[in-house]
Design a protein around this motif. Structure first.
Motif, short mmCIF file in Angstrom:
data_model
loop_
_atom_site.label_atom_id
_atom_site.label_comp_id
_atom_site.label_asym_id
_atom_site.label_seq_id
_atom_site.Cartn_x
_atom_site.Cartn_y
_atom_site.Cartn_z
N MET A 1 29.85 5.12 -0.58
CA MET A 1 30.44 3.96 0.10
C MET A 1 29.72 2.69 -0.34
SD MET A 1 30.75 3.16 4.20
CE MET A 1 30.99 4.90 4.55
N SER A 6 29.85 -0.47 4.19
CA SER A 6 28.99 0.12 5.22
C SER A 6 28.56 -0.94 6.24
CB SER A 6 27.76 0.76 4.58
OG SER A 6 26.94 1.34 5.55
N PRO A 79 33.85 6.72 7.88
CA PRO A 79 32.92 7.20 6.84
C PRO A 79 33.42 8.46 6.12
CG PRO A 79 31.71 6.57 8.80
CD PRO A 79 33.16 6.54 9.17
N VAL A 80 34.07 9.36 6.88
CA VAL A 80 34.63 10.57 6.27
C VAL A 80 35.76 10.20 5.31
CG1 VAL A 80 35.78 12.77 6.73
CG2 VAL A 80 34.01 11.93 8.29
N TYR A 82 36.03 7.51 3.59
CA TYR A 82 35.44 6.94 2.36
C TYR A 82 34.79 8.02 1.51
CZ TYR A 82 36.42 2.03 3.13
OH TYR A 82 37.06 0.82 3.25
N GLU A 83 34.23 9.05 2.14
CA GLU A 83 33.67 10.17 1.36
C GLU A 83 34.76 10.87 0.57
OE1 GLU A 83 31.48 12.88 3.76
OE2 GLU A 83 30.08 11.35 4.52
N LEU A 84 35.88 11.13 1.24
CA LEU A 84 37.02 11.77 0.56
C LEU A 84 37.57 10.85 -0.53
CD1 LEU A 84 38.87 13.28 3.67
CD2 LEU A 84 37.53 14.52 1.94
N GLU A 86 35.92 8.69 -2.32
CA GLU A 86 35.02 8.71 -3.49
C GLU A 86 35.26 9.95 -4.35
OE1 GLU A 86 31.06 8.37 -2.01
OE2 GLU A 86 31.28 6.26 -1.43
N GLU A 87 35.53 11.08 -3.67
CA GLU A 87 35.82 12.30 -4.42
C GLU A 87 37.10 12.18 -5.22
OE1 GLU A 87 35.92 15.50 -1.66
OE2 GLU A 87 33.82 15.28 -1.04
N ALA A 91 39.98 4.45 -3.20
CA ALA A 91 39.61 4.07 -1.84
C ALA A 91 40.66 3.17 -1.18
CB ALA A 91 38.26 3.35 -1.86
#
Length: 367
Positions: A1, A6, A79-80, A82-84, A86-87, A91
């Protein structure tokens, strides 16, 4: 992120925490439990007016709790997301959710600023055409459409009490109520003169025309306000309702005009089905006007004693320019947008929020 993302999420979380402290979810839950118990009493509907108040308060408290819970849940999920993102290397969806959530939290934050004596009331709106002839009458009708569309988008019911149509186009005046909690607090910042600049559709030479309309916003009067209007202070006239072009709407004399003799205030209502209903609606509007008059007199007395600053502002509060360029600008806050049609279609939240923040800052400075 990204670090800036953030930081934005952390700031939104802090803002939402502040909102939660003001709105107090635990107290809201207790209120809901008490109102649910009252609503479950079979004898409640022996008094329909009181029952309506209870159910309205219950719905409002439940909606506040639901909104707080949904916002906190969405914020915790970001936050979850954004994690997905990034994978997947994209975004855009998460960024859209962040922007949507930021707007929703900022909008809710504004409602916590509405702490005036009548801010939680429903709103009575009066619109009157001003200088500008037929263009002004058309402009008054455009403003009425703007507010009713805004209410519609937010799920607020509107009841039209009276419309006086102009001969060629538009309206001379209109009175309507916007139902819902904090409608007065939100819409009171719309009071003042609204100015339109455009190429007149009624001018055969297509010249530019400036026209004006006046918006008055009043809180709906409740029984606890003690605004007594003795019958001896009223003159009641009945007449036949009329629509555009002077056509008769009803075949009976059901429309009512109330004149408050001590002040000269005149209120009309013609949109209810019976004379009794029209008189009751007109009396509610008259009481709202008398309540506002009382508030202004009290404020003037306090200002004369040096107890407060000048909380008023200039009458011309917003310009809507359709020609030679496209812009709507609030003269108090300097908030502006370049898409007048979007505003006239009811997208006025930005103006409302900016004006409420401006008003709060002005009140703090006066203190």
């Amino acid at each position: 992120m990204r670090p800036e993302t953030s930081a934005t999420i952390d700031q939104l979380s802090a803002t939402l925490t502040s909102i939660e402290k003001v709105m107090d979810p635990e107290t809201l839950r207790e209120t809901v439990r008490e109102l649910e118990a009252t609503a479950g009493d079979p004898s409640l509907w022996d008094d329909p007016a009181h029952a309506q108040q209870v159910t309205t308060k219950l719905s409002a408290a439940q909606a506040k709790l639901r909104r707080l819970g949904e916002l906190r849940g969405r914020l915790d999920d970001l936050p979850v997301m954004y994690e997905l993102a990034e994978e997947e290397g994209d975004a855009s969806v998460a960024d859209e959710e962040l922007a949507s959530l930021q707007a929703a939290i900022e909008s809710l934050e504004v409602t916590t600023m509405l702490s005036g004596d009548y801010d939680d009331r429903e709103a009575v709106i009066n619109i009157r055409s001003g200088a500008g002839g037929v263009d002004a009458a058309d402009w008054a009708e455009m403003l009425m459409r703007m507010y009713t569309r805004w209410a519609d988008k937010h799920g607020h019911k509107v009841d039209v009490y009276d419309i006086s149509y102009a001969e060629e186009a538009g309206i001379k005046s209109a009175t309507f109520v916007v139902h819902g909690e904090y409608m007065y607090g939100q819409l009171s910042v719309e009071q003042g003169t609204h100015r339109l600049v455009r190429i007149s559709p009624f001018d055969s030479q297509a010249r530019r025309q400036t026209s004006f309309a006046e918006v008055e916003v009043l809180p709906v009067v409740e029984q606890t306000d003690h605004i007594d209007v003795p019958d001896s202070d009223l003159r009641v006239d009945v007449y036949r309702s009329s629509g555009p072009g002077g056509q008769s709407v009803n075949t009976t004399d059901s429309a009512v005009r109330l004149t408050h003799l001590p002040t000269g205030i005149v209120v009309t209502c013609q949109n209810e089905k019976s004379q009794i209903q029209n008189k009751a609606s007109a009396l509610r509007v008259l009481q709202a006007k008398l309540l506002e008059r009382k508030r202004q007199e009290e404020r003037a007395a306090m200002d004369a004693l040096g107890a407060g600053g000048n909380a008023s502002w200039g009458n011309q509060m917003r310009n809507y320019v359709l020609h030679p360029y496209q812009m709507v600008k609030d003269l108090r806050t300097n908030y502006e947008v370049g898409d007048p049609q979007k505003v006239l279609d009811g997208d006025i939240d930005g103006f409302l929020e900016a004006a409420i923040r401006w008003r709060m800052a002005a009140e703090r400075a006066a203190e």
